[in-house]
Design a protein around this motif. Structure first.
Motif, short mmCIF file in Angstrom:
data_model
loop_
_atom_site.label_atom_id
_atom_site.label_comp_id
_atom_site.label_asym_id
_atom_site.label_seq_id
_atom_site.Cartn_x
_atom_site.Cartn_y
_atom_site.Cartn_z
N GLY A 153 -1.26 18.85 6.08
CA GLY A 153 -1.92 19.36 4.88
C GLY A 153 -1.21 19.01 3.59
O GLY A 153 -1.76 19.21 2.50
N ARG A 154 0.02 18.50 3.66
CA ARG A 154 0.71 18.03 2.46
C ARG A 154 0.28 16.59 2.19
O ARG A 154 -0.17 15.90 3.10
N GLU A 155 0.44 16.15 0.96
CA GLU A 155 -0.11 14.85 0.59
C GLU A 155 0.95 13.87 0.09
O GLU A 155 1.89 14.26 -0.61
N PHE A 156 0.74 12.62 0.43
CA PHE A 156 1.57 11.52 -0.03
C PHE A 156 0.79 10.75 -1.08
O PHE A 156 -0.30 10.23 -0.81
N ASN A 157 1.34 10.71 -2.29
CA ASN A 157 0.71 10.02 -3.42
C ASN A 157 1.58 8.82 -3.80
O ASN A 157 2.77 8.99 -4.09
N ILE A 158 1.00 7.64 -3.77
CA ILE A 158 1.72 6.44 -4.20
C ILE A 158 1.05 5.92 -5.45
O ILE A 158 -0.16 5.71 -5.49
N GLU A 159 1.86 5.71 -6.49
CA GLU A 159 1.29 5.21 -7.73
C GLU A 159 1.88 3.84 -8.05
O GLU A 159 2.98 3.50 -7.63
N GLY A 160 1.10 3.05 -8.79
CA GLY A 160 1.59 1.74 -9.18
C GLY A 160 0.48 0.86 -9.72
O GLY A 160 -0.71 1.21 -9.67
N TYR A 161 0.88 -0.28 -10.21
CA TYR A 161 -0.07 -1.29 -10.68
C TYR A 161 -0.59 -2.05 -9.47
O TYR A 161 0.20 -2.51 -8.63
N PRO A 162 -1.91 -2.23 -9.36
CA PRO A 162 -2.48 -2.79 -8.14
C PRO A 162 -2.40 -4.32 -8.04
O PRO A 162 -3.41 -5.02 -7.99
N ASP A 163 -1.16 -4.85 -8.00
CA ASP A 163 -0.99 -6.27 -7.72
C ASP A 163 -1.00 -6.48 -6.21
O ASP A 163 -1.11 -5.51 -5.43
N ASP A 164 -0.89 -7.72 -5.79
CA ASP A 164 -0.97 -8.01 -4.35
C ASP A 164 0.12 -7.31 -3.56
O ASP A 164 -0.12 -6.80 -2.46
N ARG A 165 1.33 -7.29 -4.11
CA ARG A 165 2.45 -6.64 -3.42
C ARG A 165 2.15 -5.17 -3.19
O ARG A 165 2.34 -4.64 -2.08
N PHE A 166 1.69 -4.49 -4.25
CA PHE A 166 1.40 -3.07 -4.14
C PHE A 166 0.28 -2.80 -3.15
O PHE A 166 0.38 -1.92 -2.29
N LEU A 167 -0.79 -3.57 -3.24
CA LEU A 167 -1.93 -3.34 -2.36
C LEU A 167 -1.59 -3.63 -0.90
O LEU A 167 -2.07 -2.94 0.00
N ASP A 168 -0.74 -4.62 -0.66
CA ASP A 168 -0.31 -4.88 0.73
C ASP A 168 0.43 -3.68 1.29
O ASP A 168 0.25 -3.32 2.47
N LEU A 169 1.27 -3.05 0.48
CA LEU A 169 2.00 -1.87 0.93
C LEU A 169 1.05 -0.71 1.19
O LEU A 169 1.18 0.01 2.19
N ILE A 170 0.07 -0.53 0.33
CA ILE A 170 -0.91 0.54 0.52
C ILE A 170 -1.70 0.32 1.81
O ILE A 170 -1.97 1.28 2.55
#
Length: 245
Positions: free
Chosen positions: A70-87
């Motif tokens: 029930g707890r949440e993990f929030n990842i923030e960032g600019y959606p470049d290829d590196r970031f989106l691959d991690l997501i």
């Protein structure tokens, strides 16, 4: 009650000043969650100046534990290829997209919409298809709400830096009104409301009373700073008290 997500970037910043893993970002996450935080936030930047890719993977494992259901993990960032691959690898509960340049010190402005609609809309769609809630970083401008909704995002995160900078001055009333008006406009369009940046034990109660329908605040810098004096467990409880409107 407004949910508190604790941003762990500053713990990682301190850790990175030495060639070992102390203070542990994972231990900090467990501590704030055990103290009652609704979730944790990280912002893995391209230069890994605080949160590293391995931190994201380690925290994703922590958030899957039964104790933190029930707890949440929030990842923030600019959606470049590196970031989106991690997501794509992690599939967090929430992704907060921010329009930061790679060398930007901290997030300090919202998305330029509708100008960036064609860039954002397909990214938002992909993230939602993964099962992630999507929030877009937004300036406190009521007129932006409709453009935000048209991207398909679930929430906006209102940038509260100017609210901090003017708190205790006559100019603050206009800033707070802009936040209230923006949140009302977004709410009328079915968007959830997050808020973040330079929220403190001093200014948070006023914001929470003015906009009690905020879904979540993400707080890192000042919370970790206060933890030097109050302890990490104690400061989470103090911030939660501020949100109990």
């Amino acid at each position: 009650m407004i949910a508190l997500s604790v941003n762990l970037n500053k713990v990682a910043t301190l850790r990175n000043t030495r060639p070992h893993d102390d203070p542990s970002v994972v231990r900090a996450a467990r501590t704030v969650l055990d103290a009652g935080a609704a979730g944790v936030t990280v912002h893995p930047r391209p230069d890994a100046r605080h949160i590293r890719e391995q931190d994201v993977l380690d925290l994703a494992d922590v958030m899957k534990e039964a104790a933190y259901a029930g707890r949440e993990f929030n990842i923030e960032g600019y959606p470049d290829d590196r970031f989106l691959d991690l997501i794509r690898r992690v599939k967090p509960d929430q992704v907060t997209l921010v329009p930061d340049a790679p060398d930007q010190a901290t997030s300090d402005h919202g998305w330029d919409l509708p100008a960036q609609h064609n860039f954002l809309a397909p990214i938002v769609a992909e993230l939602k298809d993964m099962g992630c809630r999507v929030s877009l970083f937004a300036d406190a401008e009521p007129a932006i709400a409709e453009a935000m909704a048209k991207t398909g995002a679930d929430r906006i995160e209102i940038y509260t830096g100017p609210y901090f900078e003017t708190f205790g001055t006559p100019e603050n009333a206009a800033i707070l009104k802009a936040i209230v008006d923006t949140s009302e406009a977004a709410r009328a369009l079915g968007l959830g409301i997050n808020a973040g940046h330079d929220l403190t034990l001093e200014n948070l109660p006023t914001l929470a009373q003015a906009v009690p329908w905020i879904d979540e605040v993400s707080i890192g810098h000042h919370l970790i700073g206060e933890a030097l004096w109050m302890g990490l467990d104690g400061v989470v409880k103090a911030y939660r008290d501020c949100l109990a409107v």
